[in-house]
Scaffold this active site. Structure first.
Site, PDB file in Angstrom:
ATOM      1  N   ASP A 119     -18.093  18.293  32.242  1.00  0.00           N
ATOM      2  CA  ASP A 119     -17.060  17.416  31.671  1.00  0.00           C
ATOM      3  C   ASP A 119     -17.515  16.732  30.384  1.00  0.00           C
ATOM      4  O   ASP A 119     -16.721  16.558  29.458  1.00  0.00           O
ATOM      5  CB  ASP A 119     -16.684  16.315  32.683  1.00  0.00           C
TER       6      ASP A 119
HETATM    7  P1  NAP Z   1     -19.895  17.668  35.966  1.00  0.00           P
HETATM    8  O1  NAP Z   1     -18.743  17.651  35.050  1.00  0.00           O
HETATM    9  O2  NAP Z   1     -19.695  17.166  37.350  1.00  0.00           O
HETATM   10  O3  NAP Z   1     -20.455  19.187  36.021  1.00  0.00           O
HETATM   11  C1  NAP Z   1     -21.595  19.514  36.717  1.00  0.00           C
HETATM   12  C2  NAP Z   1     -21.823  21.010  36.590  1.00  0.00           C
HETATM   13  O4  NAP Z   1     -23.097  21.269  37.133  1.00  0.00           O
HETATM   14  C3  NAP Z   1     -20.813  21.844  37.358  1.00  0.00           C
HETATM   15  O5  NAP Z   1     -19.940  22.512  36.490  1.00  0.00           O
HETATM   16  C4  NAP Z   1     -21.675  22.817  38.197  1.00  0.00           C
HETATM   17  O6  NAP Z   1     -21.285  24.173  37.938  1.00  0.00           O
HETATM   18  C5  NAP Z   1     -23.092  22.560  37.690  1.00  0.00           C
HETATM   19  N1  NAP Z   1     -24.086  22.563  38.758  1.00  0.00           N
HETATM   20  C6  NAP Z   1     -23.988  22.035  39.994  1.00  0.00           C
HETATM   21  N2  NAP Z   1     -25.094  22.258  40.695  1.00  0.00           N
HETATM   22  C7  NAP Z   1     -25.928  22.943  39.885  1.00  0.00           C
HETATM   23  C8  NAP Z   1     -27.237  23.476  40.040  1.00  0.00           C
HETATM   24  N3  NAP Z   1     -27.928  23.349  41.194  1.00  0.00           N
HETATM   25  N4  NAP Z   1     -27.797  24.100  38.996  1.00  0.00           N
HETATM   26  C9  NAP Z   1     -27.137  24.255  37.839  1.00  0.00           C
HETATM   27  N5  NAP Z   1     -25.889  23.783  37.631  1.00  0.00           N
HETATM   28  C10 NAP Z   1     -25.296  23.133  38.651  1.00  0.00           C
HETATM   29  O7  NAP Z   1     -21.135  16.864  35.373  1.00  0.00           O
HETATM   30  P2  NAP Z   1     -21.277  15.993  34.046  1.00  0.00           P
HETATM   31  O8  NAP Z   1     -21.006  16.818  32.840  1.00  0.00           O
HETATM   32  O9  NAP Z   1     -22.579  15.284  34.190  1.00  0.00           O
HETATM   33  O10 NAP Z   1     -20.086  14.939  34.119  1.00  0.00           O
HETATM   34  C11 NAP Z   1     -20.076  13.869  35.044  1.00  0.00           C
HETATM   35  C12 NAP Z   1     -18.694  13.756  35.662  1.00  0.00           C
HETATM   36  O11 NAP Z   1     -18.788  12.898  36.802  1.00  0.00           O
HETATM   37  C13 NAP Z   1     -17.685  13.131  34.715  1.00  0.00           C
HETATM   38  O12 NAP Z   1     -16.415  13.664  34.940  1.00  0.00           O
HETATM   39  C14 NAP Z   1     -17.729  11.646  35.121  1.00  0.00           C
HETATM   40  O13 NAP Z   1     -16.553  10.942  34.779  1.00  0.00           O
HETATM   41  C15 NAP Z   1     -17.887  11.786  36.619  1.00  0.00           C
HETATM   42  N6  NAP Z   1     -18.482  10.604  37.265  1.00  0.00           N
HETATM   43  C16 NAP Z   1     -19.509   9.951  36.660  1.00  0.00           C
HETATM   44  C17 NAP Z   1     -20.048   8.821  37.233  1.00  0.00           C
HETATM   45  C18 NAP Z   1     -21.123   8.039  36.501  1.00  0.00           C
HETATM   46  O14 NAP Z   1     -21.207   6.833  36.668  1.00  0.00           O
HETATM   47  N7  NAP Z   1     -21.965   8.719  35.728  1.00  0.00           N
HETATM   48  C19 NAP Z   1     -19.570   8.372  38.486  1.00  0.00           C
HETATM   49  C20 NAP Z   1     -18.558   9.107  39.119  1.00  0.00           C
HETATM   50  C21 NAP Z   1     -18.018  10.228  38.487  1.00  0.00           C
HETATM   51  P3  NAP Z   1     -21.643  25.310  38.998  1.00  0.00           P
HETATM   52  O15 NAP Z   1     -21.015  24.882  40.286  1.00  0.00           O
HETATM   53  O16 NAP Z   1     -21.015  26.545  38.432  1.00  0.00           O
HETATM   54  O17 NAP Z   1     -23.110  25.402  39.086  1.00  0.00           O
END
Ligand code: NAP
Length: 458
Positions: free
Chosen positions: A385
């Site tokens: 994201d």
């Molecule tokens: P993300 O959008 O959740 O994407 C994570 C990616 O990691 C997934 O597409 C997944 O694809 C891949 N993944 C998962 N396990 C893996 C592994 N073992 N090895 C390699 N890849 C792996 O992560 P982000 O870009 O960090 O964004 C964070 C999101 O969480 C945002 O939407 C944010 O708003 C939300 N959020 C953040 C917080 C905060 O405080 N930081 C709190 C709650 C929600 P695959 O499944 O294909 O591997």
């Protein structure tokens, strides 16, 4: 309250403040938690000799035993990636405890001054909202099917506002009527406050949870602070005020990171979209580890963008090993951290600090976003994201308007992920289909390990 108790409560409050101060940097964060924990233990112990606590010791010990035991067990067992759910749950417990204190004081129907009665009902209102809202946030973060998708219906915002206004009006009525309020009114007030917490959280989409969690954190702090005044307990007042103000600041920072005004969190369908998402063009092109290793090893500048997947894979140590390999070859390596990368504020910073990555190569979004266009390679490891260009280009995307890391502006992008899994917001990422992007499939740690060996053999 006698001077002895007051001195110890004051000492506990000082320990909370020192602890919080230390938590502001990953270097001292662990120590900060210990300081604050010692403060909490001191405040709890000294409460046994508080003049108002002169009975029910067995019940208190039982409560401490059950609560402490459960917290110890869950704290030990929880996976790092499930921490946000746990924080949401504990936030909720704090709010619920504050509301329960208010309920006990109000049920007694003993005379209180108007100010104290106002504080009691304010803490009850805010605490109850934080309690039920945090439970829904927990469910969303846990991925419970019925909760994950935002629940929206016609006139929802008006109905929510109506419920809040009635609950606040009842709170005012209870506070200004001395002891002249009925138990049914009290019960209805709590029911409405709890219902509002649920209704306020249900329409909020997954990607916006960081703002919501920190908002409830602030609510819990405020509620505890108010009830501290009701119980005349300085440690509770100070702890509540400190948590409330830290939570408010964090909410502002999170809202800024998501580019959403805080008012939207309360009364709008946060992250709402009505139209069709932009169609994706192009195709995903895979790359193998040896080619990716060559690309990075012969680059001048590499920027690494870690995300939630790096935490899942616990790949931070291998990523640091790979970084050192690149540095030895004269490549400039920088880490770019999005404020909401991972699942809790500072998630990536904590992981990188744990692996020993020096702070001077870790950059925040504002500091590094202009540099992506000069990078030869951007390695996106487990992030999705936070590098999705739809946030810039697609007004129908639920993350539209959120600032993202401009990884797509680099000459080459390599994305490490296991397969076609979506990010937290559940949407397609246009970056993965771009001409300058290659997909390196596999678990983050295994891939980083392979990259290290491939670089060594160059
Ligand atoms: P993300 O959008 O959740 O994407 C994570 C990616 O990691 C997934 O597409 C997944 O694809 C891949 N993944 C998962 N396990 C893996 C592994 N073992 N090895 C390699 N890849 C792996 O992560 P982000 O870009 O960090 O964004 C964070 C999101 O969480 C945002 O939407 C944010 O708003 C939300 N959020 C953040 C917080 C905060 O405080 N930081 C709190 C709650 C929600 P695959 O499944 O294909 O591997």
């Amino acid at each position: 309250m006698n001077l002895f108790v007051e001195i110890f409560y004051f000492a506990a409050a000082v320990l909370f403040i020192i602890g919080l101060k230390q938590m502001s940097s990953p270097v001292n964060a662990r120590r900060g938690i210990i300081w604050a924990g010692v403060g909490m233990a001191l405040a709890t112990l000294i409460t046994f000799v508080h003049p108002h606590v002169n009975s029910n010791y067995i019940l208190i010990l039982l409560g401490i035993g059950i609560g402490g035991g459960l917290a110890w067990k869950t704290g030990k067992e929880v996976a790092m990636t499930d921490m946000p759910q746990m924080i949401a749950l504990y936030n909720g417990m704090g709010g619920g405890a504050a509301a329960a204190i208010a309920a006990v004081e109000l049920i007694k129907q003993e005379p209180m001054s108007l100010t104290i009665q106002l504080m009691a009902v304010s803490g009850a209102l805010i605490g109850a909202i934080a309690f039920s809202g945090s439970l829904i946030a927990y469910g969303k973060l846990q991925g419970i099917k019925q909760l994950r998708k935002p629940t929206r219906f016609k006139h929802q915002q008006r109905i929510n506002a109506g419920v809040f206004i009635v609950a606040a009006w009842m709170a005012l009525g209870i506070a200004t009527s001395g002891t002249d309020y009925g138990m049914f009114t009290l019960f209805l007030f709590f029911a409405l406050a709890l219902a509002f917490g649920v209704m306020m959280t249900l329409p909020i989409g997954g990607a916006d949870m960081p703002v919501v969690i920190s908002l409830y954190n602030a609510f819990t702090g405020l509620a505890v602070g108010f009830e501290g005044f009701v119980l005349e307990t300085p440690a509770m007042m100070i702890a509540g005020i400190v948590v409330g103000s830290a939570g408010t600041l964090l909410t502002q920072l999170m809202a800024k990171a998501m580019n959403r005004p805080i008012s939207n969190v309360l009364f709008s369908n946060f992250g709402d979209t009505t139209g069709e998402a932009q169609a994706v063009s192009g195709s995903m092109k895979a790359i193998e580890s040896p080619d990716a290793a060559i690309m990075m090893a012969f680059a001048e500048k590499v920027i690494i963008v870690p995300g939630y997947g790096m935490a899942v894979a616990q790949a931070q140590h291998k990523v640091w090993e790979m970084t050192k390999q690149l540095q030895e070859r004269g490549v400039t390596v920088k880490f770019a951290i999005h404020p909401v990368a991972g699942r809790m504020p500072g998630h990536m910073n904590v992981l990188l600090a744990e692996a020993g990555v020096p702070y001077d190569i870790i950059y925040d979004l504002d500091e590094i976003n202009e540099e992506f266009k000069t990078a030869d390679v951007v390695l996106v490891i487990g992030a999705n994201d936070v590098v999705n260009p739809a946030a810039r280009t697609d007004p129908n995307s639920p993350i539209y308007g959120m600032p993202i890391l401009n990884a797509d502006y680099a000459r080459n992008v390599i994305v490490v992920k296991r397969g076609q899994g979506a990010g937290f917001s559940g949407i397609e990422n246009h970056l993965f289909f771009a001409d300058n992007c290659r997909m390196l499939y596999g678990d983050g740690q295994a891939v980083a390990n392979e990259l290290v060996s491939d670089m060594k053999s160059l």
